[in-house]
Scaffold this active site. Structure first.
Site, PDB file in Angstrom:
ATOM      1  N   HIS A   1     -10.916  -4.279   3.363  1.00 18.59           N
ATOM      2  CA  HIS A   1     -10.850  -3.953   4.790  1.00 18.59           C
ATOM      3  C   HIS A   1     -11.711  -2.743   5.152  1.00 18.59           C
ATOM      4  CE1 HIS A   1      -8.339  -1.226   2.683  1.00 18.59           C
ATOM      5  NE2 HIS A   1      -8.135  -0.518   3.767  1.00 18.59           N
ATOM      6  N   ASP A   2     -12.473  -2.225   4.207  1.00 18.28           N
ATOM      7  CA  ASP A   2     -13.279  -1.027   4.471  1.00 18.28           C
ATOM      8  C   ASP A   2     -14.778  -1.284   4.470  1.00 18.28           C
ATOM      9  OD1 ASP A   2     -11.074   0.692   4.659  1.00 18.28           O
ATOM     10  OD2 ASP A   2     -11.034   1.039   2.495  1.00 18.28           O
TER      11      ASP A   2
ATOM     12  N   ASP B   1       0.846  -1.186   0.000  1.00 19.66           N
ATOM     13  CA  ASP B   1       0.000   0.000   0.000  1.00 19.66           C
ATOM     14  C   ASP B   1       0.887   1.244   0.000  1.00 19.66           C
ATOM     15  OD1 ASP B   1      -2.665   1.343   0.502  1.00 19.66           O
ATOM     16  OD2 ASP B   1      -3.122  -0.682   1.214  1.00 19.66           O
TER      17      ASP B   1
ATOM     18  N   GLU C   1      -6.914   2.781  -5.938  1.00 17.79           N
ATOM     19  CA  GLU C   1      -8.224   2.898  -5.305  1.00 17.79           C
ATOM     20  C   GLU C   1      -8.821   4.223  -5.777  1.00 17.79           C
ATOM     21  OE1 GLU C   1     -10.340   2.853  -0.902  1.00 17.79           O
ATOM     22  OE2 GLU C   1      -8.505   3.972  -1.193  1.00 17.79           O
TER      23      GLU C   1
ATOM     24  N   ASP D   1      -3.563   4.281  -2.413  1.00 19.54           N
ATOM     25  CA  ASP D   1      -4.705   4.621  -1.571  1.00 19.54           C
ATOM     26  C   ASP D   1      -5.407   5.894  -2.075  1.00 19.54           C
ATOM     27  OD1 ASP D   1      -5.913   4.122   1.234  1.00 19.54           O
ATOM     28  OD2 ASP D   1      -5.345   6.234   1.351  1.00 19.54           O
TER      29      ASP D   1
HETATM   30  C1  GLC Z   1      -8.586   4.133   1.925  1.00 22.54           C
HETATM   31  C2  GLC Z   1      -8.288   2.950   2.790  1.00 22.54           C
HETATM   32  C3  GLC Z   1      -8.957   3.142   4.107  1.00 22.54           C
HETATM   33  C4  GLC Z   1      -8.422   4.404   4.740  1.00 22.54           C
HETATM   34  C5  GLC Z   1      -8.571   5.592   3.812  1.00 22.54           C
HETATM   35  C6  GLC Z   1      -7.755   6.751   4.274  1.00 22.54           C
HETATM   36  O1  GLC Z   1      -9.924   4.231   1.607  1.00 22.54           O
HETATM   37  O2  GLC Z   1      -8.686   1.782   2.144  1.00 22.54           O
HETATM   38  O3  GLC Z   1      -8.778   2.061   4.969  1.00 22.54           O
HETATM   39  O4  GLC Z   1      -9.118   4.666   5.926  1.00 22.54           O
HETATM   40  O5  GLC Z   1      -8.117   5.290   2.520  1.00 22.54           O
HETATM   41  O6  GLC Z   1      -6.405   6.513   4.053  1.00 22.54           O
END
Ligand code: GLC
Length: 501
Positions: free
Chosen positions: A308-309, A89, A246, A191
Site C-alpha cells: 500500500h506504499d 498491523d 517492515e 510497522d
Molecule cells: C509504514 C506503513 C506506511 C505508513 C508508515 C508510517 O511504512 O507501511 O503506510 O505511512 O509506516 O506508519
C-alpha cells in the site's frame, strides 16, 4: 502465502464509501478459493486518519468506520473456520497525536507520559538536529508551544515517535500484543519496526544524507533487545504466533540481522527486492544475497512485489506480460510470498486526479478500491473514498473468475501448484544462470526438482544449453504440456520439470 488487505479499499458490507471488517468477512470465500493461507490486515484502529490508520489513537479498538470489536472477533473466528490465519498491523514506533498518551505527554514537562515520547530542547533557533521526516521532507521535529520543547516524529507531526527506551512504553506495547493474541490473532505485521530504537546521542546525519528521511538509516543495536522480548512474548502463546517486520533497510545483510538467531522477527520483508527493477541481474542478486545472508537455521525469506506504499508492480514493471511473469517468479521463490490485494487481478497503478488525492505521501494510486463485478459501482454502492481501480469493467473479480486465461486464474493455479509441491514450498533454490535478459533457477527437494526460467525482455531469448525439460506452467499459457523448445517468448516465465530422455 499471505494476502495483504488494505481494509479501506477491500470491500464494504454496508455499501459505504470505505471498506469495513464485515466486508472482509463477506469475501473470505474469495480468498479461500484463491488459496490464501493467511491474511494481513492494515490498521483498522481508531484513528484521526492523517496517515489512514497508521496514526493510531487506540491500539485496542476498532475505528467506527471499520466496525466494532465484535466485528473483529467475528472476522478472526470466520478466518479460522475456513482454515486460514490472520495477522494484523501493529504500529509500535509512533502513536497518533490524539492518542491519550500523547495528549497527556504534551500537557506538561512533568506529566506521567512525558517520557513516553522523545522530547528535546531546540538547538539555537531550530530543531535539535538535522533529521528529516518521511513525506514532504520536513524536519522530524515539531516544537510544541506548551513547553517550548520539540518532539520527534519520523513521519507526520501527527505521528509522534514513542520512546522505547522507557520500560513503561515497552510494557504498554506488549500489552497491545497480548490484547490481540488473547483475541486469537495469529500474529502481527510490525510497522517500520527497525525504527523503534533511537540513536541515544541523536547525532546529525552527514550532509550528503541530510535530505533523506532519517528512519531509512535507523539501525540501532538495542532494537534487537526489544525484538527478543517481543519474540519471547509471542512464543509464550500456543500455536505458531508470528511477526513479520517492515524493516526498511536496503542492505540484505542489515535486514537479515532482524531475524536474530531465530529469536527476533519470524519474517522480514525483503525491501531490496521490493524496490528492484524488472531486470534479470537485479533479481539474481536479490536471490543470491538472500541465500547468503539468511542463515538457513534461523531465517526464512519473505518476498513481496507490491504493497500500500508503492506504485503497483504491474505498472513499475511495464505491463500485463511482465506482471504475469512476476507472479510465476514470486510464487516459485524460496520463502513466503506476500500478495497485495488486487495484484491477483493484475491491477495497474491508478491515475488518481489531483483533486481526489488524499494521502500525505501521494500513495493513493495503489490504494484504490477493489472491483468486485462489472456493475456501475463494482460492488461499492456508494461512491468509494478513492476512485475504483482502472479498467474495473474488465479487471473485476467476477469477470476474471470466469476467464480461464485471466491473471486471477494464473494466481490460483500457481498458488495451488505451490501448495502441492514440496520443492516449491520447502526446497532449496539455486540460481543457474542469468544474463541481461534471462534468469534461471532450480528449486530442489530430494529428488523432486523444478526449473524456473524468466525472460525479462521484450525479445525472444534463447537458453542454448538447457537440459530436457517439460513446461508445466507458462505465464502466458503458451507451450504448456510440451517439451521446452530452447527459447522463451517475450516476458515469458516458465515453470518446468526435468524430462526423461
Ligand atoms: C509504514 C506503513 C506506511 C505508513 C508508515 C508510517 O511504512 O507501511 O503506510 O505511512 O509506516 O506508519
Amino acid at each position: 502465502m499471505f494476502y495483504h488487505v488494505y481494509p479501506r479499499s477491500f470491500a464494504s458490507s454496508r455499501g459505504a464509501a470505505v471498506g469495513d471488517l464485515a466486508g472482509i468477512q463477506s469475501r473470505l470465500g474469495y480468498l479461500q478459493d484463491l488459496g490464501v493461507g493467511a491474511i494481513w490486515l492494515s490498521p483498522f484502529y481508531p484513528s484521526p486518519m492523517k496517515d489512514f490508520g497508521y496514526d493510531v489513537a487506540d491500539y485496542c479498538g476498532v475505528d467506527p468506520v471499520f466496525g466494532t470489536l465484535d466485528d473483529a472477533d467475528r472476522l478472526i473466528a470466520a478466518v479460522h473456520e475456513r482454515g486460514m490465519r490472520i495477522i494484523i498491523d501493529w504500529v509500535p514506533g509512533h502513536t497518533s497525536d490524539e492518542h491519550p498518551w500523547f495528549v497527556d505527554a504534551r500537557s506538561s514537562r512533568t506529566s506521567k507520559h512525558r517520557d513516553w515520547y522523545v522530547w528535546r530542547d531546540g538547538s539555537g533557533d531550530g530543531p535539535p538536529n538535522n533529521w528529516r521526516a518521511a513525506f514532504k521532507g520536513v524536519p522530524a521535529w515539531t516544537r510544541d508551544p506548551a513547553s517550548g520543547q520539540y518532539f520527534l516524529h519520523s513521519f507526520l507531526p501527527g505521528q509522534p515517535d514513542l520512546n522505547w527506551e522507557n520500560p513503561d512504553v515497552r510494557e504498554a506495547m506488549h500489552g497491545v500484543l497480548r490484547f490481540w493474541l488473547d483475541r486469537g490473532v495469529d500474529g502481527f505485521r510490525a510497522d517500520v519496526v527497525h525504527n523503534i530504537g533511537k540513536d541515544p546521542l541523536l547525532l546529525d546525519l552527514d550532509s550528503e544524507q541530510a535530505g533523506v528521511p532519517r528512519f531509512l538509516f535507523n539501525d540501532e543495536a538495542h532494537t534487537h533487545e526489544y525484538l527478543r522480548e517481543i519474540r519471547s512474548l509471542l512464543d509464550s502463546y500456543d500455536g505458531d504466533r508470528m511477526m513479520v517486520g517492515e524493516v526498511v533497510l536496503f542492505s540484505t545483510e542489515q535486514m537479515a540481522a532482524y531475524y536474530g538467531r531465530g529469536d527476533e522477527l519470524n519474517l522480514v520483508f525483503n525491501f531490496k527486492s521490493l524496490y528492484a527493477p524488472w531486470r534479470a541481474r537485479a533479481w539474481a542478486e536479490c536471490i543470491r544475497e538472500s541465500e547468503a545472508a539468511l542463515s538457513p537455521q534461523y531465517a526464512w525469506p519473505a518476498w513481496v512485489l507490491s504493497n500500500h506504499d508503492l506504485p503497483r508492480h504491474r505498472t513499475r514493471y511495464g505491463g500485463e506480460a511482465q506482471a504475469r511473469a512476476a507472479a510465476l517468479m514470486l510464487l516459485t521463490l524460496r520463502g513466503t510470498p506476500f500478495v497485495y490485494m488486487g495484484e491477483e487481478l493484475g491491477l495497474p497503478e491508478a491515475d488518481v486526479p489531483d483533486e481526489a488525492r488524499v494521502d500525505p505521501g501521494g500513495r493513493d494510486g495503489c490504494r484504490v478500491c477493489i472491483p468486485w463485478d462489472a456493475s456501475l459501482g463494482a460492488g461499492w454502492s456508494e461512491e468509494p473514498w478513492l476512485p475504483l481501480a482502472p479498467e474495473a469493467g474488465l479487471r473485476n473479480v467476477e469477470a476474471q473468475a470466469q476467464d480461464p486465461a485471466s491473471m486471477l486464474n494464473l494466481y490460483r493455479r500457481l498458488i495451488r501448484i505451490r501448495a502441492n509441491s514440496s520443492a516449491l514450498r520447502e526446497g532449496s533454490i539455486e540460481v543457474l544462470r542469468h544474463c541481461g535478459k534471462l534468469l534461471v533457477y532450480r528449486r530442489c527437494m530430494q529428488d523432486d526438482s523444478l526449473i524456473v526460467a524468466v525472460n525479462f525482455s521484450a525479445a525472444e531469448v534463447l537458453w542454448e544449453d538447457a537440459p530436457a525439460l517439460a513446461v508445466e506452467v507458462a505465464s502466458d499459457a503458451r507451450g504448456e504440456g510440451e517439451a521446452f523448445g530452447g527459447s522463451l517468448r517475450p516476458y515469458q516465465a516458465l515453470l518446468m520439470s526435468p524430462r526423461l530422455a
